[in-house]
Design a protein around this motif. Structure first.
Motif, PDB file in Angstrom:
ATOM      1  N   ASP A 278      -5.460  -2.703  -6.864  1.00  0.00           N
ATOM      2  CA  ASP A 278      -6.154  -1.624  -7.584  1.00  0.00           C
ATOM      3  C   ASP A 278      -6.113  -0.320  -6.787  1.00  0.00           C
ATOM      4  OD1 ASP A 278      -6.844  -3.070  -9.832  1.00  0.00           O
ATOM      5  OD2 ASP A 278      -8.629  -3.918  -8.891  1.00  0.00           O
ATOM      6  N   TYR A 279      -5.902  -0.448  -5.477  1.00  0.00           N
ATOM      7  CA  TYR A 279      -5.843   0.751  -4.621  1.00  0.00           C
ATOM      8  C   TYR A 279      -4.610   0.705  -3.728  1.00  0.00           C
ATOM      9  CZ  TYR A 279     -10.615   1.484  -6.120  1.00  0.00           C
ATOM     10  OH  TYR A 279     -11.713   1.680  -6.890  1.00  0.00           O
ATOM     11  N   ALA A 302      -6.575   5.128  -6.176  1.00  0.00           N
ATOM     12  CA  ALA A 302      -6.365   4.135  -7.255  1.00  0.00           C
ATOM     13  C   ALA A 302      -4.893   4.067  -7.631  1.00  0.00           C
ATOM     14  CB  ALA A 302      -7.200   4.521  -8.463  1.00  0.00           C
ATOM     15  N   THR A 303      -4.420   2.842  -7.910  1.00  0.00           N
ATOM     16  CA  THR A 303      -3.060   2.673  -8.448  1.00  0.00           C
ATOM     17  C   THR A 303      -3.134   2.884  -9.959  1.00  0.00           C
ATOM     18  OG1 THR A 303      -3.506   0.332  -8.722  1.00  0.00           O
ATOM     19  CG2 THR A 303      -2.345   0.973  -6.718  1.00  0.00           C
ATOM     20  N   ASP A 305      -2.956   1.553 -13.676  1.00  0.00           N
ATOM     21  CA  ASP A 305      -3.136   0.260 -14.332  1.00  0.00           C
ATOM     22  C   ASP A 305      -1.943   0.022 -15.263  1.00  0.00           C
ATOM     23  OD1 ASP A 305      -3.865  -1.861 -16.063  1.00  0.00           O
ATOM     24  OD2 ASP A 305      -5.964  -1.555 -15.493  1.00  0.00           O
TER      25      ASP A 305
END
Ligand code: CTP
Length: 398
Positions: A278-279, A302-303, A305
């Motif tokens: 997620d990060y 944050a990556t 989604d």
């Protein structure tokens, strides 16, 4: 198509029997397990040694071997077979099959078999045209057997006409096409993500997670078995995928995002089983970070989604499936994800269930679809779980 399939080849006493050596080779080369059952007369035309060598199995032809005392169990042999092909099938054998006679091992096996049976007749043209033969063939067809019609050509008698056994390559293709048509995902393209992602901190360190990739790989293997063409976008794992899977290796969440966006448009079914970070690290250090006595901080951002991004882009004809791994308020959280990411269904596994989740060979899932149908499953092997997931997919594709 043939990988792991059990093919039983029955050979009867016609000159075309010599061609069956090639048929055994074709099935073996395509990954099938092959056993051969011969009538006593067929051994005059092709040797059991040739067929045993090519099939890598002993050849069966008598109920009990006088020398070894070994017993060939026709019931076991019949039940072992996924496909039974009788080639060449003489007029004599066809007549006996049509009338329930079983005075040799091949015929007894035929009566015991529960699988699809293919018959490739071969005989002289007048025998083939004879009313009795035609009636027998019709009777066999009515009983659900599949006839691979004989071809016109020069016959062993020197006459020219219909009666030549179909060529081994064509018999092989015939069965190949039959298997292909019977598969529920033939012609469908399935895209799957699997495994963890690794987010690099510096040249030697990364942030990863415990995902083994097993669930995603089981899904990919299952989709292949169902006849789909499969693209697997995989984070780092130790699992070796079958050659038929088009595998794209990635490392980071961004790489997975890029690859999925390259290929998702062609997919009919998209399953995201990857445990995407997620990060990620805001600034990857070019050089190895040296330790210091004080504490250290890494800035994480944050990556993207991937699942949610495809949820925004997908068309009505595409099925999108996501996973949710939850520890609390499982169903409520999974339902929220299903809506937020615009999924057709979500596969929930709870970390509270023993034997489910990362690293295990088993999984316990609940499937929640967008119509709010909830199906709870027992703890099962990941391969069985893949079957349950594809049963749901197939029901939605219909
Ligand atoms: N997923 C994804 N890309 C991300 C994060 C998750 O494609 N960057 C996908 C996973 O493959 C999985 C689903 O989203 O199919 C659920 O991921 P999960 O991490 O459980 O959900 P999040 O939306 O990240 O929510 P949270 O971490 O708060 O539970």
């Amino acid at each position: 198509m043939f990988s792991g399939k059990n093919i039983l080849l029955g050979i009867t006493g016609g000159i075309a029997a010599y061609k069956t050596a090639n048929l055994v080779r074709l099935f073996k080369k395509s990954g099938a397990n092959v056993q051969v059952v011969m009538t006593p007369d067929s051994k005059e035309f092709v040797t059991p040694l040739t067929l045993a060598t090519l099939s890598e199995n002993p050849v069966h032809s008598v109920f009990a071997d006088d020398e070894t005392g070994e017993w060939s169990n026709h019931v076991e042999l019949g039940l072992w077979a996924d496909i039974f092909i009788i080639a060449p099938a003489t007029a004599n054998t066809i007549g006996k099959m049509a009338n329930g006679l079983c005075d040799n091992l091949l015929l007894a096996t035929y009566l015991s078999a529960k699988c699809p049976v293919f018959i490739a007749p071969a005989m002289d043209l007048d025998m083939y045209k004879h009313g009795t033969t035609l009636e027998n063939i019709q009777k066999l067809t009515l009983n659900g057997n599949k006839i691979i019609d004989a071809q016109v050509g020069e016959l062993a008698s020197g006459l020219v006409g219909k009666g030549r056994m179909e060529e081994p390559e064509n018999i092989f293709n015939h069965i190949h096409n039959y298997l292909k048509e019977g598969l529920s995902l033939t012609g469908k393209k399935v895209l799957i993500t699997a495994g963890p992602t690794y987010e690099q901190i510096d040249p030697v360190r990364f942030i990863g997670n415990n995902s083994s990739g097993k669930m995603g790989y089981e899904l990919a293997e299952k989709a292949i078995k169902l006849g789909a063409s499969v693209t697997l976008v995989s984070g780092p794992t130790n699992i070796i995928a079958s050659k038929s899977i088009d595998k794209i290796d990635v490392r980071s969440a961004q790489e997975m995002y890029d690859e999925v966006h390259q290929v998702y448009k062609n997919a009919d079914v998209i399953i995201m089983a990857a445990a995407v970070a997620d990060y990620t690290i805001e600034e990857v250090s070019e050089n190895k970070i040296k330790k210091s006595d004080s504490s250290m901080q890494i800035n994480l951002i944050a990556t993207k989604d991937i699942l949610a991004s495809i949820g925004e882009l997908k068309t009505e004809n595409q099925l999108l499936i996501g996973f949710a791994l939850e520890t609390n308020d499982e169903e409520a959280n999974a339902k929220a994800k299903l809506v937020r990411k615009n999924l057709d269904f979500i596969v929930l596994n709870s970390l509270n269930n023993k034997g489910a989740g990362f690293g295990y060979d088993t999984n316990q899932i609940t499937i929640i679809d967008k119509s709010n149908n909830i199906d709870k499953y027992e703890l099962k092997s990941k391969s069985e779980v893949a079957t349950d997931i594809f049963n749901k997919i197939i029901s939605l594709l219909k």
